[in-house]
Enzyme design. Sequence first.
Site, mmCIF file in Angstrom:
data_model
loop_
_atom_site.group_PDB
_atom_site.id
_atom_site.type_symbol
_atom_site.label_atom_id
_atom_site.label_comp_id
_atom_site.label_asym_id
_atom_site.label_seq_id
_atom_site.Cartn_x
_atom_site.Cartn_y
_atom_site.Cartn_z
ATOM 1 N N HIS A 51 2.322 -9.538 3.206
ATOM 2 C CA HIS A 51 1.692 -10.816 3.523
ATOM 3 C C HIS A 51 2.736 -11.912 3.724
ATOM 4 C CE1 HIS A 51 -2.457 -9.557 2.985
ATOM 5 N NE2 HIS A 51 -2.067 -8.853 1.925
ATOM 6 N N ARG A 311 -9.851 -5.163 -6.205
ATOM 7 C CA ARG A 311 -8.956 -6.264 -6.545
ATOM 8 C C ARG A 311 -9.456 -6.882 -7.852
ATOM 9 N NH1 ARG A 311 -10.295 -6.109 -1.357
ATOM 10 N NH2 ARG A 311 -12.000 -7.600 -1.589
ATOM 11 N N ILE A 342 -2.924 -9.555 -11.563
ATOM 12 C CA ILE A 342 -2.001 -9.303 -10.449
ATOM 13 C C ILE A 342 -2.710 -8.416 -9.430
ATOM 14 C CG2 ILE A 342 0.307 -8.606 -9.762
ATOM 15 C CD1 ILE A 342 0.272 -10.815 -11.893
ATOM 16 N N GLU A 343 -3.318 -9.047 -8.435
ATOM 17 C CA GLU A 343 -4.008 -8.331 -7.359
ATOM 18 C C GLU A 343 -3.314 -8.703 -6.056
ATOM 19 O OE1 GLU A 343 -6.534 -10.297 -5.408
ATOM 20 O OE2 GLU A 343 -6.157 -12.162 -6.453
ATOM 21 N N CYS A 443 -7.410 16.847 10.189
ATOM 22 C CA CYS A 443 -8.202 17.857 9.474
ATOM 23 C C CYS A 443 -8.249 17.606 7.975
ATOM 24 C CB CYS A 443 -7.671 19.265 9.763
ATOM 25 S SG CYS A 443 -6.208 19.732 8.820
ATOM 26 N N CYS A 448 -3.511 22.892 5.798
ATOM 27 C CA CYS A 448 -2.283 22.987 5.001
ATOM 28 C C CYS A 448 -2.480 22.978 3.489
ATOM 29 C CB CYS A 448 -1.332 21.847 5.368
ATOM 30 S SG CYS A 448 -1.984 20.199 5.042
#
Length: 483
Positions: A51, A311, A342-343, A443, A448
């Site tokens: 940000h 959040r 703290i978000e 997929c 895998c």
Amino acid sequence: MYSYDVVVIGAGVVGCAIARELSRYKLRICVLEKELDVAYGNSSRNTGMLHAGFTYKPGSLKAICAVEGNREFNQIARELDVPFRRSGKVVVGFTDTDYNNILKYKSIGELNGVDGLEIIDKKQLSQIEPNARGEFAMYSPMSGILDPIQYTIALAENAHQNGVHFRFNSEVLGLKTDNSHYQITTNNGMVTSRWVINSAGMYSTKISDMLGITGYVTRGFKGEYYVLDKKAGIGLRTPVYPAPNEKGGFATHATITIDGNVLVGPDSYITEGKEDYSTTREHLSGLVKDSSQMFDKVRPEFFIRTFAGIRWKLVNPDTGEVQDFVLERREDAPHAINLVGIESPGITCALPLARRVVQKMQEIDSLISNPDFCPYRKGITRFSELSLEEKEKLVRDNPLYGEIACRCESVTKAEILQAIHNPLGVHTVAGIKNRTRATMGRCQGGYCETRITKMIQEELNISEKEVLYQHKDSYMFVGKVRG
């Protein structure tokens, strides 16, 4: 019983940043994490934006740390070998109300010291991001995109190589102090420490209460996402956000990821569940409706996955108003640093917050620099991103680079092996996924995942019943299908 100088509670992005910053000093450091790896909470459940800092109250810790963290990130990405691109961001609008709200945030950004913000018209918007829709926009050239999981892993691995001890599957159950040391009880034994750093994210109020610092209230603002196939991201260069609403928040947006997928979301609604990561038809349908007016590829043929993040915002218990980050040391708990609420923009702010934790410690403790500290960390080389010449050389040196384990993301067996033997000793399937992107393609592991579990079995010499997907007790198999 293990004894440390500092114990950091929580191995999300901020906890790992604190650990890395503390490793610059001669300290015995431990990180306690209840999960089996770093970034298994909300640090991995977000948009992955770096940000710029134009939405936060001037003078707030959020604003100061966001701008500081944004400006330094080119260097940080080089030091830690994490993928990052300063993509910019466009905040688009259609109405006079949108225009006024965008101007408001441009003004806030300028007060916060954000560089380069400008209002652009429809023609300029089309030139910057042809896939965006809007009559006008604010362009933020300092915004960027990164992989939040890779970043958290890199912080942790760099901290580990500088001497930090990570103890996974260690949930903090109790804290006691004799005024010189803390006794920290976990589900996996007890440790003692001179300092305790509360970086427990969604559980930060719980740890704060254990420290005797009571009264904080957090509220969970949940957001759901669609993950779109890379085909939807072809040509998309810049994250596209809608104009902020009257309350100052952003509705659903479309964000190109550092790996080329598109994230559509999040929406926002209150949840009480600390780890309520379920997704719903109602909210996912809302994402499609809200985002389609500004990005034209939100269509079912591109949907490959959904997820949710929360959040956990610090709120005034009387009014419900969202508060600034808390980073404090109190005289009644002098050897504890308490971080609450703290978000977002926690990823951008992680290292600036970590430096402020150290500053708080230095108010009453003399920290000696670690002359052996190394800020550099080398990640796993991504075979798919190399030139043909580089690929050929790697295959000559190690033929396992010539064997593809994950077709969608072109991840080789050599990369999977490096991930299995990662520095933090994480052996879950999700841990391999987060380090290599195997299973993250179209997929979603259909090809895998069984190959990865077989490699984990063979490399660690364990039975199929011991292979975990992500969390404790998340066993991949209960036995053999055929005898």
